[in-house]
Scaffold this motif. Sequence first.
Motif, mmCIF file in Angstrom:
data_model
loop_
_atom_site.group_PDB
_atom_site.id
_atom_site.type_symbol
_atom_site.label_atom_id
_atom_site.label_comp_id
_atom_site.label_asym_id
_atom_site.label_seq_id
_atom_site.Cartn_x
_atom_site.Cartn_y
_atom_site.Cartn_z
ATOM 1 N N ALA A 1 19.466 0.694 -19.691
ATOM 2 C CA ALA A 1 18.144 0.249 -19.242
ATOM 3 C C ALA A 1 17.911 0.647 -17.782
ATOM 4 O O ALA A 1 16.843 1.167 -17.436
ATOM 5 C CB ALA A 1 18.003 -1.262 -19.421
ATOM 6 N N HIS A 2 18.913 0.441 -16.940
ATOM 7 C CA HIS A 2 18.765 0.830 -15.533
ATOM 8 C C HIS A 2 18.706 2.340 -15.374
ATOM 9 O O HIS A 2 18.019 2.845 -14.479
ATOM 10 C CB HIS A 2 19.887 0.231 -14.683
ATOM 11 N N LEU B 1 16.814 -7.852 -14.728
ATOM 12 C CA LEU B 1 18.078 -7.434 -15.355
ATOM 13 C C LEU B 1 19.266 -7.643 -14.419
ATOM 14 O O LEU B 1 20.349 -8.028 -14.856
ATOM 15 C CB LEU B 1 18.024 -5.957 -15.746
ATOM 16 N N LEU B 2 19.073 -7.357 -13.146
ATOM 17 C CA LEU B 2 20.164 -7.501 -12.177
ATOM 18 C C LEU B 2 20.515 -8.961 -11.910
ATOM 19 O O LEU B 2 21.688 -9.295 -11.739
ATOM 20 C CB LEU B 2 19.791 -6.831 -10.857
ATOM 21 N N GLN C 1 30.903 1.140 -9.823
ATOM 22 C CA GLN C 1 30.632 0.412 -8.579
ATOM 23 C C GLN C 1 29.580 1.137 -7.740
ATOM 24 O O GLN C 1 28.703 0.512 -7.150
ATOM 25 C CB GLN C 1 31.915 0.233 -7.749
ATOM 26 N N ILE C 2 29.673 2.454 -7.674
ATOM 27 C CA ILE C 2 28.710 3.223 -6.886
ATOM 28 C C ILE C 2 27.368 3.285 -7.603
ATOM 29 O O ILE C 2 26.313 3.191 -6.966
ATOM 30 C CB ILE C 2 29.263 4.631 -6.563
ATOM 31 N N PHE C 3 27.376 3.425 -8.928
ATOM 32 C CA PHE C 3 26.144 3.406 -9.711
ATOM 33 C C PHE C 3 25.362 2.136 -9.423
ATOM 34 O O PHE C 3 24.167 2.175 -9.093
ATOM 35 C CB PHE C 3 26.456 3.504 -11.210
ATOM 36 N N TRP C 4 26.026 0.967 -9.514
ATOM 37 C CA TRP C 4 25.329 -0.302 -9.301
ATOM 38 C C TRP C 4 24.849 -0.441 -7.860
ATOM 39 O O TRP C 4 23.766 -0.980 -7.615
ATOM 40 C CB TRP C 4 26.208 -1.491 -9.708
ATOM 41 N N HIS D 1 10.275 -2.215 -11.275
ATOM 42 C CA HIS D 1 11.146 -2.836 -10.259
ATOM 43 C C HIS D 1 11.346 -4.316 -10.576
ATOM 44 O O HIS D 1 12.476 -4.821 -10.500
ATOM 45 C CB HIS D 1 10.545 -2.698 -8.857
ATOM 46 N N VAL D 2 10.280 -5.006 -10.910
ATOM 47 C CA VAL D 2 10.389 -6.429 -11.235
ATOM 48 C C VAL D 2 11.341 -6.618 -12.418
ATOM 49 O O VAL D 2 12.230 -7.483 -12.389
ATOM 50 C CB VAL D 2 9.000 -7.043 -11.529
#
Length: 174
Positions: free
Chosen positions: A38-39, A155-156, A95-98, A149-150
Amino acid sequence: MSTESIFQTHLVLGYAAWLICFGAYILPGLTSMDRVRAHRAIATLHSFRFFGLVFLLPGVVGPNLPASFATFAAYGDLAAGLLAMLALIMIRIPQIFWLFVIAFNLVGMGDLILDYYHAIQAGLPARAGDLGAAYAIPIIYVPLLMITHVFAFYLLLGPQPKATQALTGETAAS
């Protein structure tokens, strides 16, 4: 109808149309995916934000487009787009992706909010014709960017799916 009224009507209807489309077609697809996919889909959309540099291109925008709006909007979009591309490139290093997912969403949403502020300060709604051919960007593209973005922040920050909790060893609060 004044230029300002037309611009504001277009902007509101742009959000309305994208919210309807997002709810009917995009949201079901995104919610059926795992968070990473999704991201990635959201980052792919935002990777095209380099197009915001068009606010600096004479002949596309009018010569009287306020620099206080155009410069910030152009480079803010470029920064968000490059961060989204870096997120896509770093997909194999979680880790870098997030980190880049968070960064492009913070920079991207901050850019849009500040663009609205700069537009109002510069009186852009009453001078919307100065946007020239770039008029479609705030009317058609920006609402979708803000909506995604919202959703990305939802999701985050929202609850993790049970499968993710099991993999990370976290327990769900009942």
